[in-house]
Design an enzyme around this catalytic site. Sequence first.
Site, PDB file in Angstrom:
ATOM      1  N   LYS A  14       0.827  -1.211   0.000  1.00 16.53           N
ATOM      2  CA  LYS A  14       0.000   0.000   0.000  1.00 16.53           C
ATOM      3  C   LYS A  14       0.864   1.265   0.000  1.00 16.53           C
ATOM      4  O   LYS A  14       0.622   2.184  -0.771  1.00 16.53           O
ATOM      5  CB  LYS A  14      -0.912   0.029   1.247  1.00 16.53           C
ATOM      6  CG  LYS A  14      -1.801  -1.192   1.410  1.00 16.53           C
ATOM      7  CD  LYS A  14      -2.611  -1.129   2.704  1.00 16.53           C
ATOM      8  CE  LYS A  14      -1.817  -1.101   3.994  1.00 16.53           C
ATOM      9  NZ  LYS A  14      -1.014  -2.311   4.274  1.00 16.53           N
ATOM     10  N   ARG A 161      11.842  -0.316  10.486  1.00 14.41           N
ATOM     11  CA  ARG A 161      10.868  -0.046  11.541  1.00 14.41           C
ATOM     12  C   ARG A 161      11.015  -1.046  12.686  1.00 14.41           C
ATOM     13  O   ARG A 161      11.271  -2.220  12.459  1.00 14.41           O
ATOM     14  CB  ARG A 161       9.448  -0.144  10.971  1.00 14.41           C
ATOM     15  CG  ARG A 161       9.057   1.099  10.211  1.00 14.41           C
ATOM     16  CD  ARG A 161       7.811   0.928   9.397  1.00 14.41           C
ATOM     17  NE  ARG A 161       6.737   0.181  10.038  1.00 14.41           N
ATOM     18  CZ  ARG A 161       5.553  -0.033   9.484  1.00 14.41           C
ATOM     19  NH1 ARG A 161       5.285   0.485   8.281  1.00 14.41           N
ATOM     20  NH2 ARG A 161       4.631  -0.720  10.093  1.00 14.41           N
TER      21      ARG A 161
END
Length: 230
Positions: A14, A161
């Site tokens: 996405k 992350r």
Amino acid sequence: MNVVVLLGAPGAGKGTQAPLLAARLEIPVVATGDLFRAAVREGTPLGLEARRFMDAGRLVPDEITVRLLLERLARPDAADGVILDGFPRTAIQAAALDAALTARGAGVGAAVLVDVPGEELVRRMSGRWICRANGHPYHEVSSPPRVAGVCDLDGSELYQRADDQPDTIRTRMDQQLGSLREVIDHYRAAGCLRSVDGLQAIDRVAADIDAQLTAAGIRGAAGSGRAAGA
Ligand code: ADP
Ligand code: ADP
């Protein structure tokens, strides 16, 4: 107002597709994950609250997430439309979005599912690097930056992350795939669900998203470069 929802499991692509689509439709991307990471960086009360859930790979509670999203949608640059990346992630969030858009005389134009199976999601998240300035995603194997450690688009530093570690990746899939199904059902029932094969190369996925949006009557998605009107 064009409102396009990009749906997909964590790691489906996405965040890779959203900026490509934003350039074509000339409307901003609103990514709740990026908004939460910015709040965490700034150390705001909302950021501190959200961080506990993010670090655990769990969804941030709906009440906090909806508030954050509605504040962002109220900003002037969202007046002509937005591409939503990572919102809604629960049926409650989907209903809150519908209500907010209805109040503006608008609605979700299309919800596009970027469909990718589980084992590929793990591979994608464990090789993901994102840029500090804008969260642009790269992959160390499938989509490396031109210069190691530097974002092609804005020159900022790339990092991995904290929630892209193997244990948290598994928790996120366990915790989040069920509610993704709820959101898919919500848009299927509303008649605006569309799906693309997210296992293809990035440019093929982008072309399929364009074709789906054109079929849904969303203007500016056919490659003309300009989003016509509101
Ligand atoms: P990914 O790109 O892996 O799908 P995101 O960057 O969208 O992840 O989101 C990172 C984390 O932020 C999520 O795991 C979750 O904790 C939180 N988050 C983001 N969007 C939402 C949302 N709509 N509802 C609840 N939590 C969210
Ligand atoms: P999401 O926002 O859905 O969590 P991302 O866009 O961050 O997903 O993509 C997850 C990882 O997969 C990133 O490392 C990205 O570079 C990589 N990726 C995205 N799309 C593709 C694709 N079509 N083929 C291979 N790798 C991809």
